[in-house]
Design an enzyme around this catalytic site. Structure first.
Site, mmCIF file in Angstrom:
data_model
loop_
_atom_site.group_PDB
_atom_site.id
_atom_site.type_symbol
_atom_site.label_atom_id
_atom_site.label_comp_id
_atom_site.label_asym_id
_atom_site.label_seq_id
_atom_site.Cartn_x
_atom_site.Cartn_y
_atom_site.Cartn_z
ATOM 1 N N GLY B 13 79.116 -78.934 9.702
ATOM 2 C CA GLY B 13 80.170 -78.804 8.703
ATOM 3 C C GLY B 13 80.297 -77.351 8.293
ATOM 4 O O GLY B 13 79.978 -76.444 9.057
ATOM 5 N N THR B 17 78.363 -74.479 10.450
ATOM 6 C CA THR B 17 79.228 -73.531 11.156
ATOM 7 C C THR B 17 78.962 -72.108 10.673
ATOM 8 O O THR B 17 78.940 -71.161 11.465
ATOM 9 C CB THR B 17 80.708 -73.904 10.913
ATOM 10 N N VAL B 134 69.416 -75.468 -3.676
ATOM 11 C CA VAL B 134 69.521 -75.194 -5.117
ATOM 12 C C VAL B 134 70.306 -73.914 -5.371
ATOM 13 O O VAL B 134 69.924 -72.843 -4.896
ATOM 14 C CB VAL B 134 68.118 -75.069 -5.758
ATOM 15 N N GLY B 136 73.101 -72.611 -4.308
ATOM 16 C CA GLY B 136 73.790 -71.914 -3.218
ATOM 17 C C GLY B 136 73.137 -70.636 -2.762
ATOM 18 O O GLY B 136 71.992 -70.636 -2.310
ATOM 19 N N ILE B 138 72.034 -68.057 -4.369
ATOM 20 C CA ILE B 138 71.042 -67.403 -5.229
ATOM 21 C C ILE B 138 69.633 -67.690 -4.701
ATOM 22 O O ILE B 138 69.269 -68.853 -4.559
ATOM 23 C CB ILE B 138 71.117 -67.921 -6.684
ATOM 24 N N GLY B 189 89.857 -79.897 -4.070
ATOM 25 C CA GLY B 189 88.739 -80.229 -3.171
ATOM 26 C C GLY B 189 87.388 -79.827 -3.720
ATOM 27 O O GLY B 189 86.428 -79.686 -2.967
ATOM 28 N N ASP B 203 74.012 -84.420 -8.957
ATOM 29 C CA ASP B 203 73.775 -83.308 -8.034
ATOM 30 C C ASP B 203 72.938 -82.216 -8.701
ATOM 31 O O ASP B 203 71.937 -81.752 -8.154
ATOM 32 C CB ASP B 203 75.143 -82.761 -7.584
ATOM 33 N N LYS B 207 68.762 -80.806 -8.227
ATOM 34 C CA LYS B 207 68.322 -79.413 -8.146
ATOM 35 C C LYS B 207 67.271 -79.124 -9.213
ATOM 36 O O LYS B 207 66.262 -78.455 -8.957
ATOM 37 C CB LYS B 207 69.527 -78.487 -8.307
ATOM 38 N N GLY B 304 79.874 -72.859 -1.026
ATOM 39 C CA GLY B 304 80.723 -72.123 -0.100
ATOM 40 C C GLY B 304 79.985 -71.805 1.184
ATOM 41 O O GLY B 304 78.760 -71.761 1.230
#
Lengths: 428, 428
Positions: B13, B17, B134, B136, B138, B189, B203, B207, B304
């Site tokens: 995904g 990628t 956790v 992203g 960081i 989205g 979510d 974390k 992201g």
């Protein structure tokens, strides 16, 4: 891996004492986390008979840090003496030669001799770790070298001298002039013995040079840092900046440009809504930008016993856990001697000058700016104060070279009272 | 150490990628930093024929991630499929059994099965790394596990769900109600297929449970997280909070108390001048507090392609460089089964309720608060809106238990319209 990791600590000032305290208080926690005991076998300092508030009698004592560095019962030489040359460097070199790993908080030594020390250490299969040398307790060396290892770093920025940030934010909050806050800081013990190290940007410049080496794969080059201190900043500059939505910070910026590595440590205007703009007091902040990670901001105490000792212990624990990597993130022998680029990245500038009240003075200044290719975004002339008139100019994007050309011309006009001030407005 | 490190990537995904792209684009940089090439040997995903914008023909293809995990030419199994159970867990277990190291972005799998997986991996001498799980991009797992290893961690806090922070800050800046901004977020989205994962705090709770395990040496225990979502927050709450100098954030807090480990993920009021209060939009922030380091604040993109792939690559590069440490910072077998403490740490609370306009209603509410031992710092009753009157109360420090007792009593009074809201005011 139950063999203890044995430390020899040279330097028992605030940081050294803090490290001893942690190792004595947290033996079980450290052993659980490292998978092996972390112990001190020997220590060294200038004065032996001094109450440091920690028990040292369990450790061998060495008057000479070089002798400490060579001891057979020391695995890691923890250098917390400071000073770019002299005993710190001699003992570090001796430790490397004797096959010890190095943990140091010495930004000056590494900014000036880091390349040679790293080459020597890597040839001997040893590591040099220096988390405590940059931004105190913030694990920024680790974040940059390891956490962001999958990025091409595009820019590194930082407020890395707590004393300067204290002075600038205190000027703003209390409305006090530079000289008065400087004296306050001196009384509070915030300044180095040679205050130029702080307010001249040298200490922060050392830190920037270390970050830049890791970020861009260049040999550390402190001479390549364009240094400007905060001594010329007036309370008026701070107020004018605030009126326009900015804060003044002693900001380090390193970025790779088409012309080479640009390293600047200088007072800059940053937006008051940005994390850097909002940073108050003695706290440090480092901003790391990479092509994948976008922007990471790290904030924390830049000095003090606990935070600096915490950074030293992070390095010690990595070595205890067996993590080994080159000093600057890739083998020192492979680091490039990067070209120094000054004035490569254009930016808008804030200028303040005091015009002598003569007809046509302002027009002459504007003309010289135009001739240097600098266009003006905003200009304000304030009410006359006796015979001089303060003038504020915010330019559109220009280079420091163009600005210096214009300023040289303006100085020759004989219409200025005192020195003009020109501060970069950094996009953060 | 010139042997290449060989990755098998399961899940192609956005993040998968992104990882493929980095490894293809930065082969030389990665090899220079790791001291050895980092290569992909095989990949797996649900759909083979799909244009992902990267070349995959250089890699072996496996339809079955378990088969990928077992391949002899894979050293590190990179799990980017997601899902707490099912194929992700089966393939991770197969990879451990086959002697592979694991890099994963899967917070749900580790929050629910982290202890068992860590025990299995450590018995096999393998590591599980999960920086991307956790916050992203960081490098917070690294900062906590390694950089702060010389600290007793005293508290961990974080805004770790970008979607919730987007919704809350957008409500405030645009003055829009929750439902409308929720719909906006859905259209953009930003929401998971099951939006409860985001707005219900699940979510972010996953974390928090992972961070708490490392911070306090406890077995990861997601069931011990007190979860509260942001669904009940109204634009009025946000405005009232702002009037009092606060912002509302979905804030995770973990701390060790005399009664056990307290883990909370709930909307809280934080001062608008604090770094957490100033955090806008989808950005994440984690605050780490230790007895030596004081307070470290880390800020960056929480999601992201680039940022998450950057975190995955940080872990891959650590493995390539030979850094090996237990999943949760100390051997999983030594992690304690920590008692769950709810409502252990007192705090002031913000309360909003809508009173039916009857004589004595407010007095009855105040009496019940008093009987529960809750003293009132501020109370405001607003102008009547038809037959109900909104009442705001800020309490002095109290416990959630006392508050719940009072709220139960108040509900029985039959003087409330709708559900009361009670939000903790967190000291940050």
């Amino acid at each position: 891996m139950n063999t203890p990791l044995r430390l020899g600590i040279a330097g028992l000032g605030t940081v050294g004492t803090g490290v001893v305290r942690i190792i004595r208080q947290k033996a079980n926690l450290l052993a659980a986390r490292a998978g092996r005991p972390v112990v001190i076998t020997a220590v060294s300092a200038r004065t032996r008979d001094k109450d440091r508030g920690v028990t040292l009698s369990d450790y061998a004592w060495e008057d000479d840090p070089v002798a400490l560095a060579k001891r057979a019962d020391v695995d890691v030489f923890v250098e917390l003496m400071g000073g770019s040359d002299g005993p710190a460097k001699a003992a570090t070199e001796a430790a490397i030669a004797a096959g010890k790993d190095i943990v140091t908080a010495n930004k000056a030594m590494l900014a000036l001799h880091g390349q040679a020390l790293a080459v020597a250490a890597e040839a001997a299969g040893r590591v040099i770790r220096f988390e405590a040398a940059v931004a105190g307790g913030i694990p920024v060396i680790k974040a940059l070298t390891e956490g962001l290892a999958g990025n091409d770093i595009t820019r590194v920025m930082g407020v890395m001298n707590g004393t300067c940030n204290y002075i600038l934010t205190r000027m703003q909050s209390a409305g006090l002039p530079y000289a008065q806050v400087f004296d306050e800081a001196a009384k509070l013990g915030y300044l180095e013995a040679d205050p130029t190290l702080d307010v001249g940007g040298i200490d922060a410049g050392h830190k920037l040079a270390l970050l830049a080496s890791i970020a861009f794969g260049c040999q550390v080059n402190f001479d390549g840092v364009t240094l400007e201190g905060i001594e010329k900043i007036t309370i008026e500059d701070i107020r004018h900046a605030a009126d326009m939505g900015y804060r003044i910070k002693l900001l380090g910026v390193a970025q790779m440009t088409g012309r080479g590595l640009e390293q600047r440590m200088s007072p800059c205007l940053v937006p008051d809504t940005s994390p850097l703009g909002q940073l108050e007091g003695g706290t440090n902040m480092v901003v790391l930008e990479g092509d994948n990670v976008e922007q990471i901001v790290l904030r924390g105490p830049g000095a003090g016993m606990g935070p600096t000792a915490s950074a030293v212990m992070g390095d010690v624990m990595d070595i205890a856990r067996g993590a080994r990597l080159p000093t600057f993130g890739q083998p020192a022998a492979s680091l490039a001697q990067c070209q120094t680029a000054t004035s490569a990245t254009p930016a808008p500038y804030y200028m303040r000058m005091s015009l002598i009240d003569k007809p046509g003075a302002l027009a002459k200044v504007a003309t010289l700016l135009g001739e240097a290719g600098i266009s003006i975004d905003r200009m304000r002339q304030y009410r006359h104060d006796a015979t001089t008139a303060p003038v504020l100019i915010v330019t559109h994007k220009t280079t420091r070279d163009a600005l210096d050309t214009a300023l040289t011309g303006i100085s020759r006009l004989d219409v200025l009272h005192g020195e003009p001030v020109a501060l970069r407005i950094e996009t953060v």
